[in-house]
Structures are given as C-alpha cells and as structure tokens.
Enzyme design. Sequence first.
Site, short mmCIF file in Angstrom:
data_model
loop_
_atom_site.label_atom_id
_atom_site.label_comp_id
_atom_site.label_asym_id
_atom_site.label_seq_id
_atom_site.Cartn_x
_atom_site.Cartn_y
_atom_site.Cartn_z
N LEU A 59 17.11 -1.81 11.62
CA LEU A 59 16.15 -1.26 10.68
C LEU A 59 16.77 -1.29 9.29
CD1 LEU A 59 14.82 1.94 12.52
CD2 LEU A 59 13.72 -0.29 12.38
N ASP A 60 15.94 -1.47 8.27
CA ASP A 60 16.42 -1.38 6.89
C ASP A 60 17.05 -0.01 6.66
OD1 ASP A 60 15.41 -3.90 6.44
OD2 ASP A 60 13.57 -3.18 5.49
N GLN A 61 17.95 0.06 5.70
CA GLN A 61 18.67 1.29 5.44
C GLN A 61 17.75 2.48 5.18
OE1 GLN A 61 21.86 0.82 2.66
NE2 GLN A 61 22.38 2.97 2.58
N THR A 101 14.65 2.84 6.19
CA THR A 101 13.68 3.03 7.27
C THR A 101 14.27 3.94 8.35
OG1 THR A 101 12.75 0.84 6.87
CG2 THR A 101 12.23 1.87 8.98
#
Length: 286
Positions: free
Chosen positions: A129-131, A133
């Site tokens: 997951l993106d940081q 998110t």
Amino acid sequence: MLTIEILPAWQHLTLTELFRDTFHLGKKRRHELKMSEELTLDGKSQPNWDEKLSAGMRLEVPFQDENIALAEKGPLDIVYEDAFILVLNKSAGVKTHPNKPNETGTLANSAAFYLKNDPNSSPYAVHRLDQETSGLVLFAKNPLSLAAFSWLLENRDIHRRYVALAGGRIKQPLTINKPIGTDRHHPNKQRVSEGGKSAITHVTPLKWHQNENTSLVELTLETGRTHQIRVHLSSIGHPIVGDRLYGGISRAKRTLLHAKELELFHPFFDKKMHFHVEPPKDFRLS
C-alpha cells in the site's frame, strides 16, 4: 521447519505436482528441496517425488530465515495469522516495506521483530500500500507461501476493496480502464499513458456529501499498478481528498484512501478467506 498436512484435495497428487501446480514454487526452489535431506514425508527423508500422496500425510519443509527486513520493534495491528501468512492493518504514514537494505520504520520491520523468534518465518510483502494509504496488507511468512500467494495475486485471485473520499460528485458506478505509466517529468508520479500497463478500476459511489462536495466511493481493482486508484480518480476529475500529488483538495491530513477488504483463496487450507477493517479515525476532513 514448516509442517504441512496433506489435505484430501491433494491426495493422488505427487510432490512434484503439489509444489509446482498448487504452491507454484519455482523450479530452482523445487530442486533445492528435492535434494535436501531435511524435507521429509511422514518422517521419511528424500521421499519419492513421483509417488501419489495420501490425505493425512505430514510434510516437513525446511526454510531458513532470510532477514528480509531489519527487526525493529513497532506497533503492529494483526488481523489474522497462521503458519503461512500474516494479515496486517497498516496505519497511514507507514511504508509497507523498506526500499533500501538498512531502512527502518516500515511495517515489514515491525513484522520482522514480531517474527524474530520463529526461525521458519520472515515477512514477505505479497502486495503493498502507498505510505499514506491505510488498511489491509498481506504478508507471506516463508518462500513457499510467498510463491503461492504471489501467483494468486498475479492471476487476479486475490481481491481487494478500498474506500476513498473523492472530490466532487460521482453519480453512478463506472469502470476506469486506462493504462498507467511513469510520468517522465516527475519520477515519483504515475500518469495515464497509452504506452503504460493495463489498469482497470471499478468505482461505486456510496454517499455524496453535498455541503463538502465530496463523494465516498468503493473501489475494486482488477490490476495492481503503482498509485492506480489515485491516478484513475484524478484522471476523471475526482482526485482523492488530501492527495496533493494528484490534485486533491488539501482538506485532510493525508490521502483519504483505505484498503478495507481482502478476499483470497488459501491454498494451504483449501478454503476461501475474507478480512475486513473499518477506516481509522484519521479518515476524515481536517
């Protein structure tokens, strides 16, 4: 040593077929196990890999800790765990895994600390997951389960659902089918590009907040491109609130995107599993 009980669904398979077609372990790893004296079947070392298996047999598979990430004590929200996988609820602001060998402060570092006393387990991120998110992340605990679950992910048999707060009003369900590639003018940014990789996102509006002019939407992915949801929503004029990189209004402390559901088939238990976590308290306008 990883212990696997031969399930009824696997009887009449050979060890070769089990590792190759059910667990999708690579040829090199299969050869290493075949040559290993530590792999046993019902206590027998170096079993015949071409004989049929029977339900109830016990398979002992040797794997060593590969130190995927430096062990560092940190908060860890464990949603589910067994001998093969670890499902974690990631907080916003935390990276999924290190991008450099000595990097710390990531979810994988905390997972490595949690698993440090288990010689058979290391945290292997199956997806990321993106940081900014939050939400569910699947980790494999050994190379065998990494191979199995990575194959499921590549073949779109791991299903992820997200919720996001998008700018503007999204009135009806839609599918965004636009290829995504790297933005050559911005190394950390992606963009819709004809020469990019195929990317498909399904969007379902849940609620329109008229006073705020924002839409709560549910999103499902058929592909897993970097920043896919963020790029796709921005491309239709509805960037995620707080997503400054892709034009979202700055009325939140972080990008308001949350991975709320994870559905998968567990090949080691021969059953489907479903996990769900609600968005955290910081999933709101500031």
